[in-house]
Design a protein around this motif. Structure first.
Motif, short mmCIF file in Angstrom:
data_model
loop_
_atom_site.label_atom_id
_atom_site.label_comp_id
_atom_site.label_asym_id
_atom_site.label_seq_id
_atom_site.Cartn_x
_atom_site.Cartn_y
_atom_site.Cartn_z
N GLU A 31 0.83 -1.21 0.00
CA GLU A 31 0.00 0.00 0.00
C GLU A 31 0.86 1.26 0.00
O GLU A 31 0.51 2.27 -0.61
CB GLU A 31 -0.92 -0.02 1.22
CG GLU A 31 -2.01 -1.10 1.12
CD GLU A 31 -2.71 -1.34 2.45
OE1 GLU A 31 -2.34 -0.69 3.45
OE2 GLU A 31 -3.62 -2.20 2.48
N ASN A 111 -14.06 -4.95 -4.54
CA ASN A 111 -13.76 -4.28 -3.27
C ASN A 111 -12.41 -3.58 -3.34
O ASN A 111 -12.25 -2.44 -2.88
CB ASN A 111 -13.76 -5.28 -2.12
CG ASN A 111 -15.15 -5.82 -1.83
OD1 ASN A 111 -16.15 -5.16 -2.12
ND2 ASN A 111 -15.22 -7.00 -1.25
N GLU A 114 -12.69 -0.42 -5.36
CA GLU A 114 -13.30 0.69 -4.62
C GLU A 114 -12.30 1.30 -3.63
O GLU A 114 -12.22 2.52 -3.49
CB GLU A 114 -14.54 0.18 -3.87
CG GLU A 114 -15.69 -0.20 -4.81
CD GLU A 114 -16.85 -0.83 -4.06
OE1 GLU A 114 -16.74 -0.96 -2.82
OE2 GLU A 114 -17.86 -1.18 -4.71
N GLU A 115 -11.53 0.42 -2.95
CA GLU A 115 -10.53 0.92 -2.02
C GLU A 115 -9.44 1.70 -2.76
O GLU A 115 -8.96 2.72 -2.28
CB GLU A 115 -9.89 -0.26 -1.26
CG GLU A 115 -10.86 -0.93 -0.29
CD GLU A 115 -10.24 -2.13 0.38
OE1 GLU A 115 -9.05 -2.41 0.12
OE2 GLU A 115 -10.93 -2.80 1.18
#
Length: 252
Positions: A31, A111, A114-115
């Motif tokens: 991330e 998902n 979207e994140e």
């Protein structure tokens, strides 16, 4: 592309992250790289798109009655009934598992998408805020160090005799700032608010919240023959200036 990014992309961390197979430490690393490096973010988006395309291609529902049809054909076989039955049932369950896993990966990918959109939007907001702050700092430096900048001393009237400020105006760069160096104390339900009259329109410059911040420069809209005001308003500020509560005029 730096060697550090190339080494990271050569690992399988991005693929493992998309499939939810990374540890907590690995997820944080992925991330961080996605947020910091455009090359990693682009590769991550491509992998997402490929996974979504794969999931959509294979996310097929098992036809109704497939298992019954297979069992019916098995009963018609005269030879190798037991062995064929095992293979047929295994194939049926394999089809169910594959369809289920494809659907799972499709939802997982949605998902993640979207994140990723949320993270991307936050990064854009941070970049925009940073650009605005850097632009303001650059303009302050110009105003304070440019020889074309003019300084105007501002003093309060009888309602705020302790008020002192200096306006900095650069007609070449068309920039205006004001530094309020001293303000009198007000009751808790009152506040000082700044205004600028530009081309006949009154512009709200905001509430002066911290009277102890003597180094703060307040940006003012530039215009020929513009006039600034400081007023006393009810705590929280006002949509329009209270004329009878003007405590200082700033002609710039």
């Amino acid at each position: 592309m730096t060697e550090k990014i190339k080494i990271f992309l050569d690992t399988d961390l991005l693929e493992k992250y998309l499939l939810g197979a990374t540890s907590t430490e690995e997820s944080l690393q992925v991330e961080r790289y996605i947020a910091m490096y455009p090359e990693v973010r682009e590769t991550y988006n491509e992998l997402q798109e490929n996974l979504e395309a794969f999931a959509k291609l294979h996310a097929l529902k098992v036809p109704v009655g497939l298992k019954d049809t297979i069992l019916h054909k098995i009963r018609q076989q005269k030879r190798g009934t037991s062995k064929f039955l095992k293979y047929a049932i295994a194939a049926s369950f394999a089809a169910l598992i594959f369809a289920g896993s494809s659907y799972f990966f499709y939802n997982q990918n949605k998902n993640l998408q979207e994140e990723n959109t949320l993270v991307t939007n936050k990064i854009k907001d941070l970049e925009l805020d940073m650009q605005v702050q850097l632009e303001d700092i650059r303009n302050q430096y110009i105003v304070l160090n440019n020889p074309n900048t003019k300084k105007y001393s501002v003093r309060g009237n009888k309602k705020a005799e302790e008020l002192k400020a200096v306006a900095y105006v650069n007609p070449v760069k068309k920039l205006s700032y004001i530094n309020v160096s001293n303000l009198p104390q007000l009751p808790e339900d009152k506040c000082f608010q700044m205004w600028a009259e530009v081309n006949g329109e009154m512009v709200n410059l905001g509430i002066i919240k911290d009277i102890d911040d003597k180094d703060k420069l307040w940006a003012m809209p530039y215009a020929d023959n513009a006039i600034g005001y400081i007023t006393i308003e009810q705590q929280g500020g006002n949509a329009t200036p209270t004329v009878q509560n003007i405590v200082a005029n700033i002609n710039y």
